[in-house]
Design a protein around this motif. Sequence first.
Motif, mmCIF file in Angstrom:
data_model
loop_
_atom_site.group_PDB
_atom_site.id
_atom_site.type_symbol
_atom_site.label_atom_id
_atom_site.label_comp_id
_atom_site.label_asym_id
_atom_site.label_seq_id
_atom_site.Cartn_x
_atom_site.Cartn_y
_atom_site.Cartn_z
ATOM 1 N N ARG A 127 0.844 -1.201 0.000
ATOM 2 C CA ARG A 127 0.000 0.000 0.000
ATOM 3 C C ARG A 127 0.878 1.250 0.000
ATOM 4 O O ARG A 127 0.669 2.164 -0.781
ATOM 5 N N ASN A 128 1.913 1.248 0.842
ATOM 6 C CA ASN A 128 2.810 2.415 0.887
ATOM 7 C C ASN A 128 3.525 2.629 -0.449
ATOM 8 O O ASN A 128 3.836 3.753 -0.818
ATOM 9 N N GLY A 129 3.787 1.534 -1.159
ATOM 10 C CA GLY A 129 4.509 1.647 -2.426
ATOM 11 C C GLY A 129 3.582 1.852 -3.614
ATOM 12 O O GLY A 129 4.041 1.953 -4.745
ATOM 13 N N GLY A 130 2.262 1.833 -3.366
ATOM 14 C CA GLY A 130 1.292 2.000 -4.446
ATOM 15 C C GLY A 130 1.130 0.740 -5.293
ATOM 16 O O GLY A 130 0.794 0.810 -6.471
ATOM 17 N N PHE A 131 1.375 -0.414 -4.691
ATOM 18 C CA PHE A 131 1.242 -1.679 -5.423
ATOM 19 C C PHE A 131 0.253 -2.600 -4.711
ATOM 20 O O PHE A 131 -0.374 -2.179 -3.732
ATOM 21 N N ASP B 286 12.295 -6.455 -5.952
ATOM 22 C CA ASP B 286 13.262 -5.364 -5.710
ATOM 23 C C ASP B 286 12.784 -4.051 -6.325
ATOM 24 O O ASP B 286 13.532 -3.351 -6.994
ATOM 25 N N HIS B 287 11.507 -3.709 -6.057
ATOM 26 C CA HIS B 287 10.973 -2.458 -6.611
ATOM 27 C C HIS B 287 11.329 -1.250 -5.756
ATOM 28 O O HIS B 287 11.076 -0.125 -6.136
ATOM 29 N N TYR C 6 17.436 -6.456 12.376
ATOM 30 C CA TYR C 6 18.744 -6.492 11.723
ATOM 31 C C TYR C 6 18.553 -6.169 10.238
ATOM 32 O O TYR C 6 18.424 -7.069 9.400
ATOM 33 N N PRO C 7 18.518 -4.860 9.937
ATOM 34 C CA PRO C 7 18.232 -4.478 8.546
ATOM 35 C C PRO C 7 19.336 -4.940 7.603
ATOM 36 O O PRO C 7 20.469 -4.485 7.740
ATOM 37 N N MET C 8 19.020 -5.847 6.720
ATOM 38 C CA MET C 8 20.048 -6.348 5.800
ATOM 39 C C MET C 8 19.537 -6.414 4.352
ATOM 40 O O MET C 8 20.295 -6.647 3.437
ATOM 41 N N PHE C 9 18.220 -6.228 4.168
ATOM 42 C CA PHE C 9 17.656 -6.309 2.819
ATOM 43 C C PHE C 9 16.924 -5.002 2.478
ATOM 44 O O PHE C 9 16.487 -4.287 3.384
ATOM 45 N N GLY C 10 16.710 -4.799 1.225
ATOM 46 C CA GLY C 10 15.869 -3.667 0.804
ATOM 47 C C GLY C 10 16.701 -2.439 0.509
ATOM 48 O O GLY C 10 17.892 -2.380 0.810
#
Length: 242
Positions: free
Chosen positions: A91-95, A152-153, A237-241
Motif C-alpha cells: 500500500r505504501n509503495g502503491g502496489f 526489488d521495486h 537487523y536491517p540487511m535487505f531492501g
Amino acid sequence: MIEINFPSDFNTNLLMLFRWLHFVGGITWLGLLYFFNLVNVPFMKELDAATKGKVLPSLMSRALWWFRWASVLTVLMGLAYWGKIVAVDARNGGFTSAVPMASFFVIWTVAWALMYSCLIPGEGALDKAPVLTVIYIVIVLAAAALFLRLNDHGWESNELLAIGIGGGMGWVMMLNVWGVIWRAQKKIIRWTADNAANGTPIPENAKYLSRQVFLTSRANFWMSFPLLFLMGAASHYPMFGK
Ligand code: HEM
C-alpha cells in the motif's frame, strides 16, 4: 506503581495473537525436531528389536502428532502476520501484495519439489548426506536470490524480504513434515506395531522410507538455523531492501 495499558485497537491485538501463537508453534515444532535429531535417532539405535517394537509406535505417534500440527500452526500464524506486513508495504509503495505473495508460494514450492526429487536413497551419490547438502544449499540459495530479484521495486521492507526467504524455508520444512516425514513414518509406525503384536514381517521398503525420513529430518534441522536468523533479522537487523 507501573501502569499497564494493553493496546485497545483490534488489529494490534490480532497481530499480537498471531505473533504469540507463531512463537508457541515454532518452539513446539523445532523443540521436537531437535529432540528427534539430537536425542531420538541415537537412542533408537541402542534399542533391541523387541523394546523398539514397544517404544517406537507409542512414542512416535504422540510426538509426531504435536510435531506436524505445530508446523501447521507456526506456518499459518507466520503467513497471517507476513500477509499484513506485505499489505502495508505494498500500500505504501502503491502496489498490491500479488508479486511477493505469488512469488513466495511458487518459488518455495518448486524449491521443495526439486529437493524432494533428489531424495532417492540408494541411488549412488544421492544417498550421501554431504552430496545432498550441497544440492539443497544451491536450491535454497537460488530460490532466495530469485525471490529477492522479483521483489526489488524499492518499496519492499527488510521484514518483507527477510520473512520472504526465512518463511520460505519454513514453508519447505512444513511440506517436508507432511509430504515426506509423516507420510513415511505412519507406515513405519504401523509396521513396527504389527511386527511387535503379531510377528508380521516388516516390509523391505521400510529401510528406504527410514532413510528418506532421516535425510529429510536432518535437512529440516540444518535449515532451521538460517530460518531463525532471518526471523530474528526481520525486525532487528536491517540487511535487505533499498
Ligand atoms: C520453523 C518455522 C518458524 C519458526 C520457528 C519461526 C520463528 C519466529 C520467531 C522466533 C520470530 C520472532 C522474531 C523477532 O521478533 O525477533 C518470528 C517472527 C516472524 N515470523 Fe516466523 N518462524 C517460522 C516460520 C515462519 C513462516 C513460515 C512465516 C511466514 C511465511 C513466518 C513469519 C514470521 C513473521 C511475519 C514474523 C514477524 C517478523 C517481524 O518481526 O516483523 N515465520 N518467527
